[in-house]
Design an enzyme around this catalytic site. Structure first.
Site, short mmCIF file in Angstrom:
data_model
loop_
_atom_site.label_atom_id
_atom_site.label_comp_id
_atom_site.label_asym_id
_atom_site.label_seq_id
_atom_site.Cartn_x
_atom_site.Cartn_y
_atom_site.Cartn_z
N ARG A 1 1.22 14.13 12.78
CA ARG A 1 2.07 13.81 11.65
C ARG A 1 2.13 15.05 10.77
O ARG A 1 1.50 15.12 9.72
CB ARG A 1 1.54 12.59 10.90
N CYS B 1 -5.56 8.13 10.12
CA CYS B 1 -5.72 7.54 11.45
C CYS B 1 -5.32 8.53 12.53
O CYS B 1 -4.36 9.28 12.37
CB CYS B 1 -4.85 6.29 11.57
N ARG C 1 -8.56 -0.27 4.93
CA ARG C 1 -7.66 0.72 4.36
C ARG C 1 -6.32 0.11 3.98
O ARG C 1 -5.65 0.59 3.06
CB ARG C 1 -7.43 1.87 5.36
N LYS D 1 0.83 -1.21 0.00
CA LYS D 1 0.00 0.00 0.00
C LYS D 1 0.86 1.25 0.00
O LYS D 1 0.62 2.20 -0.76
CB LYS D 1 -0.91 0.00 1.22
N ASN D 2 1.88 1.27 0.84
CA ASN D 2 2.69 2.47 1.01
C ASN D 2 3.68 2.70 -0.12
O ASN D 2 4.39 3.71 -0.13
CB ASN D 2 3.42 2.44 2.36
N ASP E 1 4.54 0.31 12.36
CA ASP E 1 3.34 -0.32 11.81
C ASP E 1 3.20 -1.79 12.21
O ASP E 1 2.20 -2.42 11.89
CB ASP E 1 3.35 -0.22 10.28
#
Length: 456
Positions: free
Chosen positions: A157, A152, A436, A58-59, A344
């Site tokens: 951030r 989230c 997500r 995903k990232n 994560d």
């Protein structure tokens, strides 16, 4: 203007900024937020066994989609997972007039005729990675208006490092009514030293620098594999980038970028999550899971901790096999930027420690609010004490099923792992967080023998 086939832009940025053509469509909020929230019902006590292929990261896929804004040519991105975040980024690009088509795991993206340079609040608020369009828009179109990001609620951030770097490259940037409003007739190379390691900041600046005049040096750059994957894609498009994967990246700007085909690297966090899930269920008669289409070299810190917990872990090429036939040993972890232990994976290892023999210490150094899952784990019978950024987890022989609520993406995965290792039935609510970042997680866990189903 640097791309001759696009219309000339006005000298000053207005709100919003549009090119010729129809006004962009602003997508409705994510369906998961509008519709009744799905839940997962999990009956624990079953060891995971079997083989499973992992998804693309995903990232890595999200910045790869943003890269499409840097060229008028077609970009083909393969191994793209089917996730809510990918759907959100696709909606965001379509709202700008970018063509995005999916065929299985392959996305074809064309920004030949964009109609707007605005990323609206309605979409950006649901996903922080949406800010990745800022650098490409500014580099190619000389202007951008991007909502301050959401995502989230795991802590602050800030995007100040993105803004600091772009200003160093000559951009004028203001914050107006919750939007980053930026303009730059032509970005120029600069020497940028970020105050903190930031993955999206490094990616944003790297994309912007690819079309800047001169050479840009990013010091204290993020070293994550996803940053290296983005550099591979940009270089395939004609960029000149060296040093990705180290803390010093050098980008020599080019006049234009062309289309390319790129395969997204495997998702190391998804891989780690499934490995921890297997480890947590090994005490129920022996877990034996082989994960394919993975990148073991991106998971050294995670694999080391699994071995420390008592797992037998083997890997070669693009597969990892984990076997576990006992209660895990407690391990201590301290999150830090890559190549150290990833934040994560913190919630997943906390869940593992909840059923481990002994006590482990979890130290979170990246996000200040990333212990919100502790209260939910305690509902399952976990013994966890928090002091500041440290959680002391004392393992219990058995967790007990209960109703729990997901608070963020990785917390969701931690709760699923705890439920797999608990006696009785657990219902995990608000799993739109899970969707997500995990592609049909319940189906894939079921393929490994888990008793799990999605409910409305």
């Amino acid at each position: 203007m640097r791309v001759s086939d696009l219309p000339t832009l006005p000298a000053r940025l207005t709100r919003p900024v549009y090119f010729r053509g129809p006004a962009p469509r602003v997508a409705a909020p994510l369906a998961a937020l509008d519709a009744p929230m799905d839940k997962l019902k999990i009956t624990g006590g079953v060891p995971l066994r079997g083989e499973l292929a992992m998804s693309g990261a995903k990232n890595a896929a999200l910045p790869a989609l943003a890269v499409a804004l840097l060229t008028a040519d077609e970009l083909v991105i393969d191994n793209v997972p089917q996730l809510a975040d990918i759907a959100t980024m696709s909606r965001l690009l379509r709202g700008m007039g970018v063509a995005v088509e999916r065929h299985g795991a392959r996305l074809t993206v064309s920004a030949a005729q964009p109609t707007a340079t605005e990323a609206p609040y309605e979409l950006v608020k649901t996903m922080r990675a949406s800010v990745l369009v800022l650098g490409p828009l500014l580099a190619r179109f000389a202007q951008a208006r991007v909502s301050l990001p959401g995502g989230c609620a795991i802590g602050a951030r800030p995007v100040d490092q993105h803004i600091k770097g772009l200003r160093a490259m000559g951009a004028e940037i203001e914050i107006e009514h919750g939007y980053i409003v930026a303009r730059a007739p032509r970005l120029r190379g600069a020497h940028i030293a970020t105050d903190m390691v930031t993955v999206t900041g490094t990616e944003n600046l790297m994309m912007a620098a690819a079309l800047a005049d001169g050479t840009t040096v990013i010091e204290n750059a993020a070293r994550e594999p996803e940053v290296g994957d983005l550099a591979l894609l940009l270089n395939a498009m004609g960029a000149r980038i060296q040093g990705a994967g180290t803390d010093r990246i050098v980008i020599e700007g080019v006049e234009r970028l062309h289309g390319a085909t790129h395969r997204v690297l495997p998702d190391r966090i998804e891989t780690g999550t499934f490995l921890v899930a297997a480890a947590a269920t090994g005490q129920f008669g022996g877990a034996d899971v082989t994960l394919r289409d993975v990148a073991p070299g991106t998971l050294d810190a995670v694999l080391d901790k699994l071995r420390e917990a008592g797992c037998e872990v083997a890997n070669n090429g693009d597969w990892i096999r984990l076997r576990m036939d006992r209660r895990p040993r407690a391990v201590s972890v301290c999150t830090a930027p890559y190549p150290d232990f990833p934040t994560d994976m913190q919630a997943q290892f906390m869940a593992l420690d909840c059923v481990a023999d002994g006590a482990g210490q979890i130290v979170e150094t990246i996000f200040e609010n990333r212990f919100m899952h502790v209260l939910e784990l305690q509902r399952l019978g976990a013994d966890i004490a928090i002091e500041g950024h440290t959680a002391q987890v004392t393992g219990v022989p058995r967790l007990s099923g209960a109703k729990v609520m997901a608070t963020d993406l990785r917390a969701s995965a931690g709760l699923v792992i705890a439920a797999l290792a608990a006696e009785g039935e657990t219902v995990v609510d608000r799993i739109y967080h899970l969707d997500r970042g995990y592609d049909r997680m319940e189906q894939r866990l079921a393929a490994l023998g888990a008793r799990i189903e999605r409910q409305k």
